[in-house]
Design a protein around this motif. Structure first.
Motif, mmCIF file in Angstrom:
data_model
loop_
_atom_site.group_PDB
_atom_site.id
_atom_site.type_symbol
_atom_site.label_atom_id
_atom_site.label_comp_id
_atom_site.label_asym_id
_atom_site.label_seq_id
_atom_site.Cartn_x
_atom_site.Cartn_y
_atom_site.Cartn_z
ATOM 1 N N MET A 146 0.823 -1.208 0.000
ATOM 2 C CA MET A 146 0.000 0.000 0.000
ATOM 3 C C MET A 146 0.859 1.261 0.000
ATOM 4 O O MET A 146 0.530 2.254 -0.658
ATOM 5 N N ALA A 147 1.962 1.226 0.726
ATOM 6 C CA ALA A 147 2.861 2.382 0.740
ATOM 7 C C ALA A 147 3.472 2.601 -0.635
ATOM 8 O O ALA A 147 3.623 3.749 -1.086
ATOM 9 N N ILE A 148 3.826 1.512 -1.300
ATOM 10 C CA ILE A 148 4.381 1.632 -2.653
ATOM 11 C C ILE A 148 3.348 2.246 -3.593
ATOM 12 O O ILE A 148 3.660 3.149 -4.378
ATOM 13 N N HIS A 149 2.120 1.765 -3.506
ATOM 14 C CA HIS A 149 1.084 2.296 -4.392
ATOM 15 C C HIS A 149 0.811 3.766 -4.113
ATOM 16 O O HIS A 149 0.598 4.561 -5.044
ATOM 17 N N THR A 150 0.814 4.139 -2.845
ATOM 18 C CA THR A 150 0.612 5.540 -2.496
ATOM 19 C C THR A 150 1.726 6.403 -3.083
ATOM 20 O O THR A 150 1.471 7.467 -3.670
ATOM 21 N N LEU A 151 2.956 5.959 -2.939
ATOM 22 C CA LEU A 151 4.096 6.677 -3.527
ATOM 23 C C LEU A 151 3.952 6.767 -5.041
ATOM 24 O O LEU A 151 4.220 7.813 -5.645
ATOM 25 N N TRP A 152 3.524 5.680 -5.660
ATOM 26 C CA TRP A 152 3.397 5.598 -7.115
ATOM 27 C C TRP A 152 2.427 6.655 -7.636
ATOM 28 O O TRP A 152 2.718 7.379 -8.594
ATOM 29 N N LEU A 153 1.268 6.750 -7.006
ATOM 30 C CA LEU A 153 0.281 7.731 -7.437
ATOM 31 C C LEU A 153 0.754 9.155 -7.170
ATOM 32 O O LEU A 153 0.569 10.050 -8.002
ATOM 33 N N ALA A 154 1.378 9.374 -6.010
ATOM 34 C CA ALA A 154 1.887 10.710 -5.695
ATOM 35 C C ALA A 154 2.955 11.122 -6.695
ATOM 36 O O ALA A 154 3.014 12.288 -7.125
ATOM 37 N N ALA A 155 3.796 10.173 -7.094
ATOM 38 C CA ALA A 155 4.840 10.477 -8.071
ATOM 39 C C ALA A 155 4.221 10.853 -9.413
ATOM 40 O O ALA A 155 4.628 11.842 -10.047
ATOM 41 N N ARG A 156 3.250 10.071 -9.852
ATOM 42 C CA ARG A 156 2.621 10.359 -11.149
ATOM 43 C C ARG A 156 1.957 11.728 -11.142
ATOM 44 O O ARG A 156 1.961 12.433 -12.165
ATOM 45 N N ALA A 157 1.398 12.128 -10.010
ATOM 46 C CA ALA A 157 0.759 13.444 -9.913
ATOM 47 C C ALA A 157 1.765 14.566 -10.114
ATOM 48 O O ALA A 157 1.390 15.683 -10.471
ATOM 49 N N GLU A 158 3.051 14.263 -9.884
ATOM 50 C CA GLU A 158 4.107 15.258 -10.092
ATOM 51 C C GLU A 158 4.834 15.049 -11.417
ATOM 52 O O GLU A 158 5.855 15.680 -11.670
ATOM 53 N N GLY A 159 4.339 14.130 -12.255
ATOM 54 C CA GLY A 159 4.985 13.866 -13.530
ATOM 55 C C GLY A 159 6.199 12.963 -13.423
ATOM 56 O O GLY A 159 6.971 12.838 -14.370
ATOM 57 N N ILE A 160 6.367 12.318 -12.272
ATOM 58 C CA ILE A 160 7.500 11.413 -12.048
ATOM 59 C C ILE A 160 7.024 9.983 -12.270
ATOM 60 O O ILE A 160 5.990 9.573 -11.745
ATOM 61 N N GLY A 161 7.783 9.224 -13.048
ATOM 62 C CA GLY A 161 7.428 7.851 -13.330
ATOM 63 C C GLY A 161 8.063 6.891 -12.341
ATOM 64 O O GLY A 161 9.115 7.170 -11.760
ATOM 65 N N VAL A 162 7.419 5.739 -12.160
ATOM 66 C CA VAL A 162 7.919 4.680 -11.279
ATOM 67 C C VAL A 162 7.912 3.367 -12.056
ATOM 68 O O VAL A 162 6.940 3.058 -12.753
#
Length: 221
Positions: A146-162
Motif C-alpha cells: 500500500m505504501a508503494i502504491h501511495t508513492l506511485w500515485l503521488a509520483a505520477r501526480a508530479e509527472g514522475i514515473g515509477v
C-alpha cells in the motif's frame, strides 16, 4: 472508570466531481515505467514522496515499510547484475512462442532512472502490537505494498514515473543493500521522468497481455 473523551473532529475536505474525474485520470495514466530520461529529480522530491508514502494504511498502524535509497554506484551495478542473471533465467523458461516476444520486452529502467529505491517490510516490528496479524501475518507485506502504491500515485501526480523491477533475487538484493534479516524485500523501484507517456500499459502495447474489464473478475455470492 470515566469514559474516554470523544476525539476532536475537524471539517473533512469535500472531493467534488471535478476532483474525482482528475483522480480517475491519475489512476488511468499511472504506468509501470521502463524508459526514463536521465534528468535528475529536483532536490527533496524523493523525500517528499516518501513522506506521502507513509500516509498509507497499515495493519494495526504498524507502518512496517522500510525504504533504502540506493545511491552508491557499486550497489547499483550489483543490482543490475542480479537483474541480468534473473532475466536470462526467465528467458530460458519461456516456451518457443513467447521467447522471442519476451526477449524484446524492456523490463527494467536500471540504466537510466536517476533514482532507485528498495522497499522492505519489517516483519519483526513491534509497532502495532500485532493487532490484525494473528490469523493473517502477511498483512505486514500487504501494508508495505500500500505504501508503494501511495508513492506511485503521488509520483505520477508530479509527472514522475515509477518502474517496479521484480525480476530480482530478494536474498541477493538484501545482501547487496546490507539490510537486517527480518526485512523482506517487497519492491525495487526506479524513479525518474518518463521518456514517453501513455495511458495504455506497455505490455498491452507490445502484445504480451491485455487488460481485463472489472466484470471479468467480479463474482457475487
Amino acid at each position: 472508570m470515566t469514559a474516554a473523551a470523544p476525539l476532536a473532529a475537524s471539517d473533512p475536505p469535500e472531493f467534488d466531481a471535478s476532483f474525482r474525474l482528475a483522480l480517475r485520470d491519475l489512476f488511468a495514466w499511472r504506468r509501470d515505467v521502463r524508459r526514463f530520461r536521465r534528468t535528475p529529480l529536483p532536490a527533496g522530491s524523493l523525500e517528499r514522496l516518501l513522506d506521502l508514502a507513509c500516509l498509507a494504511p497499515s495493519v494495526g498502524l504498524s507502518e512496517p515499510w522500510r525504504f533504502v535509497i540506493v545511491e552508491e554506484a557499486w550497489r547499483r551495478e550489483a543490482i543490475r547484475a542480479c537483474f541480468e542473471a534473473c532475466n536470462a533465467s526467465a528467458l530460458q523458461a519461456q516456451d518457443a512462442d513467447r521467447a522471442l516476444l519476451y526477449a524484446r520486452l524492456k523490463l527494467a529502467g536500471l540504466d537510466d532512472a536517476p533514482a532507485q529505491l528498495a522497499v522492505f517490510a519489517d516483519r519483526s516490528t513491534l509497532q502495532g502490537h500485532g493487532l490484525g496479524r494473528r490469523t493473517m501475518p502477511e498483512t505486514i507485506e500487504y501494508s508495505t505494498v500500500m505504501a508503494i502504491h501511495t508513492l506511485w500515485l503521488a509520483a505520477r501526480a508530479e509527472g514522475i514515473g515509477v518502474g517496479w523491477v521484480s525480476i530480482l533475487e530478494p536474498a541477493r538484493v538484501a545482501a547487496i543493500l546490507d539490510t537486517p534479516p527480518d526485512w523482506k524485500l517487497i519492491g525495487y523501484l526506479c524513479l525518474g521522468y518518463p521518456a514517453q507517456v501513455c495511458d495504455t500499459p506497455a505490455l498491452e502495447q507490445q502484445g504480451w497481455e491485455r487488460r481485463r474489464r472489472a466484470e471479468a473478475v467480479v463474482i457475487r455470492r
